[in-house]
Design an enzyme around this catalytic site. Sequence first.
Site, PDB file in Angstrom:
ATOM      1  N   ASP A 374     -20.336 -18.036 -37.014  1.00 22.82           N
ATOM      2  CA  ASP A 374     -19.282 -18.143 -37.874  1.00 22.82           C
ATOM      3  C   ASP A 374     -20.171 -17.795 -39.349  1.00 22.82           C
ATOM      4  O   ASP A 374     -21.292 -17.515 -39.445  1.00 22.82           O
ATOM      5  CB  ASP A 374     -18.662 -19.710 -38.097  1.00 22.82           C
ATOM      6  CG  ASP A 374     -17.396 -19.572 -38.913  1.00 22.82           C
ATOM      7  OD1 ASP A 374     -16.981 -18.331 -39.363  1.00 22.82           O
ATOM      8  OD2 ASP A 374     -16.516 -20.591 -38.821  1.00 22.82           O
TER       9      ASP A 374
HETATM   10  C1  BGC Z   1     -13.981 -19.208 -40.524  1.00 22.68           C
HETATM   11  C2  BGC Z   1     -13.648 -18.329 -39.345  1.00 22.68           C
HETATM   12  C3  BGC Z   1     -13.223 -17.095 -39.454  1.00 22.68           C
HETATM   13  C4  BGC Z   1     -14.265 -16.551 -40.486  1.00 22.68           C
HETATM   14  C5  BGC Z   1     -14.146 -14.981 -40.650  1.00 22.68           C
HETATM   15  C6  BGC Z   1     -15.040 -18.462 -41.325  1.00 22.68           C
HETATM   16  O1  BGC Z   1     -15.385 -18.881 -42.703  1.00 22.68           O
HETATM   17  O2  BGC Z   1     -14.485 -20.536 -40.396  1.00 22.68           O
HETATM   18  O3  BGC Z   1     -12.611 -19.169 -38.502  1.00 22.68           O
HETATM   19  O4  BGC Z   1     -12.800 -16.517 -38.345  1.00 22.68           O
HETATM   20  O5  BGC Z   1     -14.730 -17.072 -41.517  1.00 22.68           O
HETATM   21  O6  BGC Z   1     -13.195 -14.760 -41.507  1.00 22.68           O
END
Ligand code: BGC
Length: 830
Positions: A374
């Site tokens: 993530d």
């Molecule tokens: C979130 C994810 C998301 C990613 C890309 C992260 O901060 O936890 O769910 O897919 O950002 O935007």
Amino acid sequence: MKRAALTLAAVALSACFALPLLKASTTGILYEQRAACASSANKRDGDEATNANYVSGARSDDPPEQSIPADDRGPVTSDINDSDEFFQSAIRTPAPARDHSKAIEALLKQMTLEEKVGQMTQLQIGMISTGKDQNIRIDAAKLEKAIGRYGVGSILNVQDQALPLDRWHDIVGRIQEAAQRTRLKIPVIYGIDSIHGANYVQGSTLFPQEIGMAATWNPELMKRAEEITASETRAAGIPWSFSPVLDIGRQPLWPRFYETFGEDPYLAKVMGVAFVRGMEGTDVSSPDHVASCLKHYMGYSFPLSGRDRTPAWIPENDLREYFLPTFAAAVKAGAHTVMVNSAEINGIPGHVNRHILTDILRDELGFKGFVVSDWEDIKKLVNVWRVAATEKDATRMAVMAGIDMSMVPSDYSFSDNLIALVKEGTVPQSRIDEAVRRILKVKFELGLFDNPMPNPALKSKVGLPESRPTSLQAAHESMTLLKNTNNLLPLSKNQKVLVTGPTADSLISLNNGWTYVWQGSEESLYPKDRPTIRRAIETKIGAANVTYVPGTTIMRRQGSPSNNTPTNLEAEVDIAAAARAARSADVVVLCLGEGSYTETPGNIPDLTLGEPQRKLAEAIEATGKPVVLVLVEGRPRIVNQIADAAGAVLMAYNPGNEGGQAVADVLFGDFNPSGKLPFTYPRTPNGLMTYDHKAFENETFDNAGFSPQFEFGQGLSFTTFAYSDLRLSDKTISGNADLGVSVTVTNSGRRAGKEVVQLYVSDLVASLSPAGKRLKRFAKVYLESGQSRTLTFKLRREDLSFIGADNRAVVEPGDFEVTIGGLKERFTLK
Ligand code: BGC
């Protein structure tokens, strides 16, 4: 920038189960005519509710109502007769696409270490562009550095707003052209958060957030919604979505609660597989489909404090019982990628948890796709979780735990560190090859090697008028009528209505986060032609019959950036004026709830509804006028006194851009609600219990038991449904024999409607104290007034299992109870 740094044994029904006759009704809907069966099943339970008919829904002396014409039900008309039948068919992994392994091995042989590490690197769009919002432009020098020099394999996100199709085609096209200029011409995989529709593509079709989709209990509808979402995402040239969220919503404070399918692992598992099948189709390389990303693996949703990205303590048996099933099922359904839990469980950050990322995901579940980190989560191992002293060490730990691609995403540190680590011998070349093989496999399966460029012919697929009725159907079916004293609803269209409350005139509240910008807070980006609740009511009953006084507002902090600021500042506007208007109205539609938020910015210290809203509700309810409380919110805010005083309560969740219409249709009886709550709505801030709590937790001593505001699975209709003839194929089962369960559900009211039939199983004695009951099957069927259906389900041995103290599934002999619609039957497992 997203954020600054940041079936019965046939069903083998016993002899009394004569085969149902299938008949085509006039509306083209198949229904079963019940065969008579005189004998009644044995009952062993003394004073419990037995096979006496059980009626749910509104009173049976309702005024006569017109049936809903079939056309009003929306485009997805098929009934879900048995959730398991749907699940078994949707989970079936499509026949393997072409075998790309030779091509992949040939490529790997030619790749340098730098090129391989490049494939494992994911950067955000700001790393290759200048400007922001609608002025974002590809920066040739930055693009060349990322793709040409570093061989970056993936780009993600928006900067900061949803873009029109043409801009997406330009951006993705420029990126792929740069990739085609590299030595090996490996295409880039662009990834985006299509969370409730292709929400970062302007003009796309948006759907209810996952919590609302769960409330529909209609996986066929979920699947269709994702077919549309995938098609609109791919039309933008983007082949990969970071969805579905398969975290289980058992902690209502968590600001991403609305992104989940609620608290029950079985409902979430069925909806999750529907999502993946809709999104990936049976051929993910087709121009209508994209790769899904199961997130956030796993246990992310259960922080003790309720705040995003804070510690969770989950014993492995619980992890496997509640948090793993959604992921295990979606992996089986062939999902191509997985994103990691951005927080920690039991002190171990998700990104270094080799047991979860490799032992369970790869060795047990057999996942063959790739795992992406993530946002910035390798860095956070150093500066947040503090399990590594340096980013280089963090990189080694994460890659060795099982991360294949790092969402770095705002510098080149991952590439530099990983190259150094391999050169030093601390990360073996074989681990790099393994990760790159997985990434290339997904790129091949998506067809990117055949044609990586956005396809101009697909531009016409976004926001098709024929997609909108599916979104409206989803919003309609999500509407959950939680209270309707003396049939206050449906309202007559000839009354004077006061519409008030901060969510009454807000598309932002109807959509919540992940809408056009990350936090959903930029009003100017919302479509002008979609009615809010207020506007939909005005259109339905005539503006002259409607008075609108907001009472209070929920705004974004003034001057704050719309992308990363939640809409959460509450203020009083004109509560006294609202109360005055209530006195001259016949009925008040009081719309309360939340603004928009997601992730850490959506943290709250208390589930209690904001004070201005409480004051408004108190002033309105003090007038003594009938109040319909409409809740537009992503998590269950505490509304006890307000809901107790209201005549009717409609839970709308975050239903998307068609939500205003859906709410108005239910309020005035143009749609008969069928949604059921996918979580337990707490009555008090600390009364956070799920429906599947242990039986002994019900004990009260008059104060402390299980007393939620509204129960999981609850939801009224404008008709009534009667349950009868709950029968089990056997009273004793042994070995691997299945248990047939059948029940008859009758629309005993005067109006057509859909009913969600819920089958629960209770394990009466177990070696680990058992849950009071667990959902094991459901059905969602449309019944004309007076129509009956006999539904048959098949419980398998595995449905009677639980995860034991040794973290393995175990089935223990003993007595079990099956409950459907208030009817109960017991059986014994030998
Ligand atoms: C979130 C994810 C998301 C990613 C890309 C992260 O901060 O936890 O769910 O897919 O950002 O935007």
